[in-house]
Scaffold this motif. Structure first.
Motif, PDB file in Angstrom:
ATOM      1  N   LEU A  16     -13.375  13.665  12.291  1.00  0.00           N
ATOM      2  CA  LEU A  16     -12.074  13.578  11.619  1.00  0.00           C
ATOM      3  C   LEU A  16     -11.034  12.945  12.527  1.00  0.00           C
ATOM      4  O   LEU A  16     -10.258  12.068  12.105  1.00  0.00           O
ATOM      5  N   ARG A  17     -11.016  13.374  13.795  1.00  0.00           N
ATOM      6  CA  ARG A  17     -10.031  12.859  14.745  1.00  0.00           C
ATOM      7  C   ARG A  17     -10.173  11.358  14.935  1.00  0.00           C
ATOM      8  O   ARG A  17      -9.177  10.639  15.112  1.00  0.00           O
ATOM      9  N   HIS A  18     -11.406  10.862  14.901  1.00  0.00           N
ATOM     10  CA  HIS A  18     -11.633   9.434  15.146  1.00  0.00           C
ATOM     11  C   HIS A  18     -11.830   8.645  13.855  1.00  0.00           C
ATOM     12  O   HIS A  18     -12.220   7.467  13.899  1.00  0.00           O
ATOM     13  N   GLY A  19     -11.542   9.255  12.727  1.00  0.00           N
ATOM     14  CA  GLY A  19     -11.598   8.546  11.453  1.00  0.00           C
ATOM     15  C   GLY A  19     -12.981   8.091  11.049  1.00  0.00           C
ATOM     16  O   GLY A  19     -13.121   7.044  10.402  1.00  0.00           O
ATOM     17  N   VAL A  20     -14.018   8.868  11.417  1.00  0.00           N
ATOM     18  CA  VAL A  20     -15.392   8.498  11.071  1.00  0.00           C
ATOM     19  C   VAL A  20     -15.816   9.260   9.818  1.00  0.00           C
ATOM     20  O   VAL A  20     -15.712  10.484   9.754  1.00  0.00           O
ATOM     21  N   VAL A  21     -16.287   8.523   8.825  1.00  0.00           N
ATOM     22  CA  VAL A  21     -16.726   9.138   7.571  1.00  0.00           C
ATOM     23  C   VAL A  21     -18.137   9.715   7.735  1.00  0.00           C
ATOM     24  O   VAL A  21     -19.046   9.035   8.227  1.00  0.00           O
ATOM     25  N   LEU A  22     -18.316  10.980   7.320  1.00  0.00           N
ATOM     26  CA  LEU A  22     -19.638  11.608   7.332  1.00  0.00           C
ATOM     27  C   LEU A  22     -20.040  11.977   5.909  1.00  0.00           C
ATOM     28  O   LEU A  22     -19.253  12.529   5.156  1.00  0.00           O
ATOM     29  N   HIS A  23     -21.277  11.678   5.562  1.00  0.00           N
ATOM     30  CA  HIS A  23     -21.806  12.038   4.250  1.00  0.00           C
ATOM     31  C   HIS A  23     -22.625  13.326   4.310  1.00  0.00           C
ATOM     32  O   HIS A  23     -22.879  13.956   3.282  1.00  0.00           O
ATOM     33  N   GLU A  24     -23.064  13.695   5.521  1.00  0.00           N
ATOM     34  CA  GLU A  24     -23.840  14.927   5.684  1.00  0.00           C
ATOM     35  C   GLU A  24     -23.622  15.478   7.082  1.00  0.00           C
ATOM     36  O   GLU A  24     -23.548  14.734   8.067  1.00  0.00           O
ATOM     37  N   LEU A  25     -23.511  16.805   7.148  1.00  0.00           N
ATOM     38  CA  LEU A  25     -23.362  17.500   8.426  1.00  0.00           C
ATOM     39  C   LEU A  25     -24.022  18.863   8.239  1.00  0.00           C
ATOM     40  O   LEU A  25     -23.449  19.752   7.616  1.00  0.00           O
ATOM     41  N   ALA A  26     -25.253  19.019   8.752  1.00  0.00           N
ATOM     42  CA  ALA A  26     -26.035  20.227   8.452  1.00  0.00           C
ATOM     43  C   ALA A  26     -26.666  20.786   9.716  1.00  0.00           C
ATOM     44  O   ALA A  26     -27.422  20.085  10.411  1.00  0.00           O
ATOM     45  N   ALA A  27     -26.346  22.054  10.034  1.00  0.00           N
ATOM     46  CA  ALA A  27     -26.932  22.730  11.190  1.00  0.00           C
ATOM     47  C   ALA A  27     -28.361  23.137  10.867  1.00  0.00           C
ATOM     48  O   ALA A  27     -28.660  23.609   9.762  1.00  0.00           O
ATOM     49  N   ARG A  28     -29.258  22.965  11.843  1.00  0.00           N
ATOM     50  CA  ARG A  28     -30.657  23.314  11.653  1.00  0.00           C
ATOM     51  C   ARG A  28     -31.173  24.028  12.906  1.00  0.00           C
ATOM     52  O   ARG A  28     -30.716  23.770  14.012  1.00  0.00           O
ATOM     53  N   THR A  29     -32.131  24.920  12.706  1.00  0.00           N
ATOM     54  CA  THR A  29     -32.795  25.593  13.816  1.00  0.00           C
ATOM     55  C   THR A  29     -34.278  25.294  13.728  1.00  0.00           C
ATOM     56  O   THR A  29     -34.864  25.332  12.645  1.00  0.00           O
TER      57      THR A  29
END
Length: 303
Positions: free
Chosen positions: A267-280
């Motif tokens: 967000l701070r660097h203006g980068v668009v993300l379509h997915e952000l998912a934590a995995r173990t």
């Protein structure tokens, strides 16, 4: 209870089992894990008195198994489902085991029904599938109604229904207060079955702890990210100490940084993300990571 104390087995210059010490307690399903050649089968054979240790000891309820004249009343075991006389019927095979261990013959039909072989009891074992032989081997282990049970790769050849049945069986046996020790290479299945894990590599103990402790200590957390500008975000994340692997354009995996922090930096660097998912990582991934230095045979390895 099974107690292993500094158990060692050497074949000439080769040490198959090296000073193993652990305890398998009643009331739990204990998974026995290790790469091929780790010494699992040799350890099980020494517990059952089939191989003589070079050093150390293996006892069941404080007594070496070989000292028990009617062994199936104390320990039930499945080591090799194919190690049976193919010309005999399942009923004849189990009846011989029952007579030699002074077990009531009524138990033969009881265990055959329990493992789902009641209708095939009169057929010759040589015509059985591998899955049916596995069920017969489990029936033999249950025959004496023993307090301790050992199984070496019991899921080989079983269909999905059979795997679910075995999983439920092991958990029921443990809930009855029995000691259940299961050697398997199927990590995903152990994740659903075992309460505790004993992990060995090159004959040496690597881990002896609960499934939860093993997973927490060895699992690796990562974050899957997807977006059109990941290449620029990767530099930002690396500068913050994260490890970034771009698997293909628009897709990547980040370790060493929580998903919340990645989102804030994007967000701070203006980068668009379509997915952000934590995995173990799974138990299988944790196991592979822990035993990487203990693998005896590597596929595709140049010699």
């Amino acid at each position: 209870m099974i107690e292993i104390e500094r158990l060692t087995k050497r074949y000439g210059a080769t040490t198959a089992v090296d000073q193993l010490t652990f305890t398998v307690r009643p009331g739990t399903v204990t998974g026995f894990l290790g790469p091929n050649g780790a010494g699992k089968s040799t350890t099980l054979r020494m517990i059952l008195g089939l191989d003589t240790p070079t050093g150390g000891s293996a006892t069941v309820a404080g007594v070496p198994f070989a000292n028990r004249p009617r062994g199936l009343r104390h320990v039930g075991a499945l080591l090799d489902a194919g190690d049976v006389h193919g010309g005999r019927s399942a009923r004849a095979h189990l009846s011989a085991l029952a007579r030699s261990n002074r077990i009531p013959l009524r138990r033969v039909d009881e265990v055959l029904a329990e493992v789902g072989l009641g209708k095939a009891a009169g057929r010759r074992i040589g015509g059985y599938s591998l899955g049916m032989k596995q069920r017969l081997g489990i029936a033999g282990a249950l025959l004496g109604d023993p307090p301790v049970l050992l199984f070496d790769e019991p899921l080989n050849g079983l269909d999905p229904e059979g795997v679910l049945w075995v999983r439920g069986l092991f958990r029921r046996l443990a809930a009855e207060g029995r000691t259940v020790f299961v050697s398997s290479h199927m990590m995903a299945e152990m994740e659903h079955t075992a309460d505790r894990l004993v992990v060995i590599g090159r004959g040496r103990l690597i881990a002896d702890e609960s499934l939860a402790e093993f997973s927490a200590r060895n699992a690796v957390s990562s974050v899957a990210v997807r977006g059109p500008e990941l290449a620029s975000l990767a530099g930002v994340l690396r500068a913050e100490g994260a490890e970034v692997r771009l698997t293909e354009p628009g897709f990547g995996t980040v370790t060493g940084m929580p998903a919340e922090r990645i989102g804030e930096l994007a967000l701070r660097h203006g980068v668009v993300l379509h997915e952000l998912a934590a995995r173990t990582s799974s138990l299988e991934s944790a196991f592979m990571s822990l035993t990487a230095d203990s693998v005896e045979y590597l596929a595709g390895e140049a010699r």
